[in-house]
Scaffold this motif. Sequence first.
Motif, short mmCIF file in Angstrom:
data_model
loop_
_atom_site.label_atom_id
_atom_site.label_comp_id
_atom_site.label_asym_id
_atom_site.label_seq_id
_atom_site.Cartn_x
_atom_site.Cartn_y
_atom_site.Cartn_z
N ALA A 1 36.05 50.47 49.30
CA ALA A 1 35.51 49.26 49.91
C ALA A 1 35.57 48.05 48.98
N ILE A 2 35.39 46.89 49.58
CA ILE A 2 35.14 45.66 48.84
C ILE A 2 33.62 45.49 48.74
N CYS A 3 33.12 45.47 47.51
CA CYS A 3 31.68 45.34 47.28
C CYS A 3 31.33 43.90 46.92
N GLY A 4 30.18 43.44 47.37
CA GLY A 4 29.68 42.09 47.10
C GLY A 4 28.36 41.90 47.84
N ARG A 5 27.67 40.75 47.73
CA ARG A 5 28.16 39.61 46.98
C ARG A 5 28.36 39.91 45.52
N TYR A 6 27.38 40.63 44.95
CA TYR A 6 27.50 40.95 43.53
C TYR A 6 27.65 42.46 43.39
N ALA A 7 28.87 42.90 43.11
CA ALA A 7 29.11 44.31 42.86
C ALA A 7 28.52 44.70 41.51
N GLY B 1 25.44 45.49 51.94
CA GLY B 1 26.33 44.53 51.32
C GLY B 1 27.66 44.45 52.04
N PHE B 2 28.63 43.79 51.41
CA PHE B 2 29.94 43.62 52.02
C PHE B 2 30.60 44.96 52.34
N ASN B 3 30.28 45.99 51.56
CA ASN B 3 30.89 47.31 51.74
C ASN B 3 30.40 48.04 52.99
N ASN C 1 30.41 38.37 42.60
CA ASN C 1 31.25 39.31 41.85
C ASN C 1 31.77 40.33 42.86
N MET C 2 32.86 39.99 43.53
CA MET C 2 33.47 40.90 44.50
C MET C 2 34.41 41.86 43.76
N VAL C 3 34.36 43.14 44.13
CA VAL C 3 35.26 44.11 43.50
C VAL C 3 35.87 45.03 44.55
N TYR C 4 37.06 45.52 44.22
CA TYR C 4 37.67 46.61 44.98
C TYR C 4 37.19 47.92 44.36
N HIS C 5 36.50 48.74 45.17
CA HIS C 5 35.85 49.95 44.68
C HIS C 5 36.59 51.20 45.16
#
Length: 350
Positions: free
Chosen positions: A74-80, A112-114, A175-179
């Motif tokens: 997933a894409i995690c955010g707002r702050y991964a 979150g975004f995920n 801080n968006m991340v690809y998880h």
Amino acid sequence: MSLMSIRKSPFGSVEGEAVEAFEIERGGCRAKIITYGAILSEFHVPDGAGGMADIVLGYDDLDSYRRYRGSTGAICGRYANRIANARFELDGAIHDLSVNEPPNHIHGGFKGFNKRVWQAKPDAANDAVRLTLRRPDGDEGYPGTMNAAVTYRLTADAALEIVMEATCDRPTVVNMVYHGYWNLAGHAHGHIKDHVLTLAADHYTPVGPGKIPTGDITAVADTAFDFRTGKRIGADIFDTAQLPEAGYDHNFCLNGSAGTLRRAVHVHDPLSGRSLAILTDQPGVQFYTGDHFAASPAIGKGGAIYGKHCGFALETQVYPNAPNTPHFPSAVLRPGETYRHVMLIPIVAP
């Protein structure tokens, strides 16, 4: 003319909201992205003999993505990653966030975004699928209405490009991340301890209780965290004096200038011969060896059992708890600015 094909299909629904899947095929690789969590669900790549394997962990159905921990793909955010005590101060104001890993906040909160359904649009002109998400002011405690986007693109030379972007109408942090979790031998292979990892990082950020960074920036030399010249992931993984949980879940401070796209990671699997590199413009990368699967094994694609060390994550990022650590790279995003985070992932077969 693009040589890529994009196929769209249903992938279930969440609370009456349809989830879709998009398959991209180009340059001998095939990727599948679903709109729930903006997840990269499959990534099929060749080995040196022409054999194909899906090298990212994932699930066959939407219920499994919602049931199992780990933000897989997933894409995690707002702050991964983590924010200590689920709060931060910005411009003199305290912002209290959702406490979803007591007493801390992780990966953007309870929803979150995920865990959101994104809107997706195939972009044939750029050989990509672009997903967008809008979240309101106060969402999980964060200030400002945020418009986020992620674009997945397959290039002609067998690379996966992931570009994350965001804007906000109030000062905030992002801080968006690809998880995703990788296993270059194939997602069902079982473990990644023999993969050889090279990290362009002379320093890392040690952690204290709750895996919150202590604030120190420590040299990796003569420690289990030294991957500068290449080392088996499993070489020191059971050194419990340095790795009490027999695994890695640490931020590495990448060499070079943040904001500049540069090579940060190389991984090689001797079994399949596949190699993967990561270029990024971010200051850090979280290296995680999937330790949560030990207590909560998951049934993955095709019935594969995902246990401890079944895959590794390399999440390019701003450092964990940066909003509360002034000497860490800044995660602040202000109105009129655009957050942009690039990962370029070439896949190399021998």
